[in-house]
Design an enzyme around this catalytic site. Structure first.
Site, PDB file in Angstrom:
ATOM      1  N   ALA A  72       1.546 -14.157  90.877  1.00 23.67           N
ATOM      2  CA  ALA A  72       2.486 -15.225  90.545  1.00 23.67           C
ATOM      3  C   ALA A  72       3.547 -14.777  89.544  1.00 23.67           C
ATOM      4  O   ALA A  72       4.695 -15.207  89.612  1.00 23.67           O
ATOM      5  CB  ALA A  72       1.728 -16.442  90.005  1.00 23.67           C
ATOM      6  N   THR A  73       3.179 -13.895  88.634  1.00 24.76           N
ATOM      7  CA  THR A  73       4.164 -13.415  87.660  1.00 24.76           C
ATOM      8  C   THR A  73       5.319 -12.724  88.386  1.00 24.76           C
ATOM      9  O   THR A  73       6.492 -13.009  88.126  1.00 24.76           O
ATOM     10  CB  THR A  73       3.499 -12.435  86.670  1.00 24.76           C
ATOM     11  N   ASN A 154      -0.698 -25.151  84.053  1.00 24.00           N
ATOM     12  CA  ASN A 154      -1.914 -24.365  83.854  1.00 24.00           C
ATOM     13  C   ASN A 154      -2.679 -24.713  82.588  1.00 24.00           C
ATOM     14  O   ASN A 154      -3.828 -24.348  82.445  1.00 24.00           O
ATOM     15  CB  ASN A 154      -1.579 -22.870  83.852  1.00 24.00           C
ATOM     16  N   GLN A 182      -1.268 -22.955  90.207  1.00 18.26           N
ATOM     17  CA  GLN A 182      -2.436 -23.809  89.930  1.00 18.26           C
ATOM     18  C   GLN A 182      -2.611 -24.897  90.980  1.00 18.26           C
ATOM     19  O   GLN A 182      -3.618 -25.611  90.970  1.00 18.26           O
ATOM     20  CB  GLN A 182      -2.301 -24.472  88.552  1.00 18.26           C
ATOM     21  N   HIS A 204      -5.888 -15.126  92.937  1.00 21.47           N
ATOM     22  CA  HIS A 204      -7.048 -15.093  92.027  1.00 21.47           C
ATOM     23  C   HIS A 204      -7.323 -16.425  91.334  1.00 21.47           C
ATOM     24  O   HIS A 204      -8.289 -16.549  90.593  1.00 21.47           O
ATOM     25  CB  HIS A 204      -6.920 -13.939  91.015  1.00 21.47           C
ATOM     26  N   THR A 243       3.637   0.035  99.536  1.00 25.22           N
ATOM     27  CA  THR A 243       2.562  -0.091 100.528  1.00 25.22           C
ATOM     28  C   THR A 243       1.785  -1.382 100.318  1.00 25.22           C
ATOM     29  O   THR A 243       1.404  -1.706  99.189  1.00 25.22           O
ATOM     30  CB  THR A 243       1.609   1.115 100.409  1.00 25.22           C
ATOM     31  N   CYS A 331      -2.915 -17.225  79.700  1.00 24.38           N
ATOM     32  CA  CYS A 331      -1.842 -16.350  80.138  1.00 24.38           C
ATOM     33  C   CYS A 331      -0.908 -15.981  79.002  1.00 24.38           C
ATOM     34  O   CYS A 331      -0.272 -14.941  79.036  1.00 24.38           O
ATOM     35  CB  CYS A 331      -1.046 -17.008  81.257  1.00 24.38           C
TER      36      CYS A 331
HETATM   37  C1  LIG Z   1      -1.966 -17.720  86.494  1.00 20.86           C
HETATM   38  C2  LIG Z   1      -0.597 -18.244  86.567  1.00 20.86           C
HETATM   39  C3  LIG Z   1       0.497 -17.387  86.693  1.00 20.86           C
HETATM   40  C4  LIG Z   1       0.349 -15.872  86.703  1.00 20.86           C
HETATM   41  O1  LIG Z   1      -0.300 -15.460  87.857  1.00 20.86           O
HETATM   42  P1  LIG Z   1      -0.634 -13.919  88.126  1.00 20.86           P
HETATM   43  O2  LIG Z   1      -0.977 -13.868  89.563  1.00 20.86           O
HETATM   44  O3  LIG Z   1      -1.809 -13.631  87.233  1.00 20.86           O
HETATM   45  O4  LIG Z   1       0.552 -13.120  87.767  1.00 20.86           O
HETATM   46  C5  LIG Z   1       1.749 -17.947  86.800  1.00 20.86           C
HETATM   47  N1  LIG Z   1       1.922 -19.277  86.764  1.00 20.86           N
HETATM   48  C6  LIG Z   1       0.899 -20.130  86.617  1.00 20.86           C
HETATM   49  C7  LIG Z   1       1.149 -21.590  86.601  1.00 20.86           C
HETATM   50  C8  LIG Z   1      -0.395 -19.640  86.516  1.00 20.86           C
HETATM   51  O5  LIG Z   1      -1.397 -20.488  86.361  1.00 20.86           O
END
Ligand SMILES: *Cc1c(COP(=O)(O)O)cnc(C)c1O
Length: 400
Positions: A72-73, A154, A182, A204, A243, A331
């Site tokens: 997500a980042t 989150n 989330q 994850h 990849t 986070c």
């Molecule tokens: C966990 C989270 C992220 C970051 O996700 P990653 O896959 O660990 O980079 C970004 N935004 C929200 C709202 C999250 O809960």
């Protein structure tokens, strides 16, 4: 006893997901970009199926609208930086709107873009943590490139009215990005109905592997073009070279499939555990406050201020008894600052420091929650005994 109540930070991989991934490490380990042999074809086929499944899960128009990346980042970075850079060149627009309770991977990106000459406007939420549509309407202008607003927060689990926000953006010809890390797999998402142009999700948080995520990129009405951040072999339509992580992609699709199949069951079961936890705490303790909206809230979240105690002290106590929770946002907890989300709600400083986040998950059970209630109540009572402020307020109430 080990009890995991930090499911907003990450989740355990479902054993079924792990089994689905395993062959792509051992037998079918090919590179999905290898066009010349059956190892490559088999990997490419698995990616194709996963891509379609994930596209369908948010009602995307087609699999070509899904970009695989590391999480997500990265998806937030690509969505926002990629759009802003592209649009500044193409249309000269230079303004970005973000809510003030976004994840650091949105807020820090906005800060970076500000240093790069963009104008950042911040949408402040109300005391419940909700964006007001009227505020957004006023803020959107001719120069606005993009609005970024998350579906589920989150830290406090608050659910935004993304459909209304998306409609305002669509009507104004502004691109709408939503961080659904989330929300994805926990609440139904329809990018058509919600007018979402760019959507972030990550495996994850839904019992899939770490290090794999998607960015949904609308390709039709409007076509949302991006400038890539990573250059190389031209994977993912040139939007994200490198990849493909085939086992993780297969795992993500499997995790999403299970999540969406179980969406009502999870809401019922995990929601019941969450309600039980809140009730157990409230029944046995006074001076506890729920941060964020009571009603517009995802079923697995509680964020509670325990007045007169330090959240960190409570965490230590819970840790010693095998319960894993967090204060503030995991986070952003690398930066030791008080939660920007609780600040945005106008929560008093001392209550921010007293706040703890509980993130329940599919693998929690009733006896865990009963044990957690017992330990939390015991901890808070013990810690308050050490607090002169608590003693004072109790004697004012004439209890002693
Ligand atoms: C966990 C989270 C992220 C970051 O996700 P990653 O896959 O660990 O980079 C970004 N935004 C929200 C709202 C999250 O809960």
């Amino acid at each position: 006893m080990k009890i995991y109540l930090d499911n907003h930070a990450t989740t355990q991989v479902d054993p079924v997901v792990l089994e689905a991934m395993r062959p792509f490490y051992t037998d079918d380990f090919g590179n999905a970009a290898s066009r010349t042999h059956f190892y490559g074809w088999s990997a490419a086929d698995a990616v194709k199926k996963a891509r379609s499944k994930l596209a369908d899960s948010i009602n995307a128009r087609g699999p070509d609208e899904i970009i695989f990346l590391s999480g997500a980042t990265e998806a937030n970075n690509l969505a926002i930086i990629g759009t802003c850079r592209y649009q500044r060149k193409k249309s000269g627009k230079n303004e970005l709107i973000v809510s003030n309770i976004e994840h650091s991977s949105v807020l820090d990106v906005a800060e970076y873009l500000e240093s790069d000459g963009f104008i950042i406007k911040t949408l402040n939420v109300d005391r419940d943590g909700l964006v007001r549509a009227s505020d957004l309407k006023e803020m959107v202008g001719d120069k606005t490139v993009l609005v970024s607003c998350m579906l589920v927060n989150n830290e406090i689990g608050v659910i935004q009215d993304v459909e209304t926000i998306g409609k305002i953006c669509r009507d104004q010809g502004v691109i709408f990005h939503s961080d659904c890390a989330q929300a994805f797999g926990k609440t139904r998402i329809d990018v058509q109905k919600m007018h979402i142009d760019l959507l972030t999700a990550t495996a994850h948080k839904i019992y899939g592997p770490k290090g794999i995520g998607i960015l949904y990129q609308r390709q039709f009405k409007p076509r949302c073009k991006l400038e890539p951040l990573i250059y190389g072999g031209g994977h993912e339509g040139g939007m994200r070279s490198g990849t493909l992580n085939v086992p993780a992609i297969v795992g993500f699709a499997k995790a999403a499939e299970i999540a969406i199949k179980c969406i009502d069951k999870d809401e019922r079961n995990v929601g019941a555990l969450r309600d039980k936890l809140l009730l157990g705490i409230k029944k046995n303790l006074d001076y506890v406050y729920l941060n964020g909206s009571q009603t517009s809230r995802i079923y697995n979240n509680l964020n509670i201020a325990f007045e007169y105690i330090e959240g960190e002290a409570l965490l230590t106590f819970l840790n010693e008894r095998g319960i894993a929770v967090t204060s503030g946002s995991a986070c952003s907890s690398l930066k030791k600052e008080p939660s920007h989300v609780l600040k945005a709600l106008g929560v008093r400083d001392d209550l921010i420091h007293s706040s703890v986040r509980f993130g329940l998950g599919r693998f929690n059970n009733n006896s865990e929650i009963e044990y957690a209630i017992k330990v939390i109540v015991e901890a808070v009572m013990k810690l308050r005994k050490l607090s002169p402020l608590y003693e004072e307020s109790e004697s004012k109430r004439g209890i002693h």
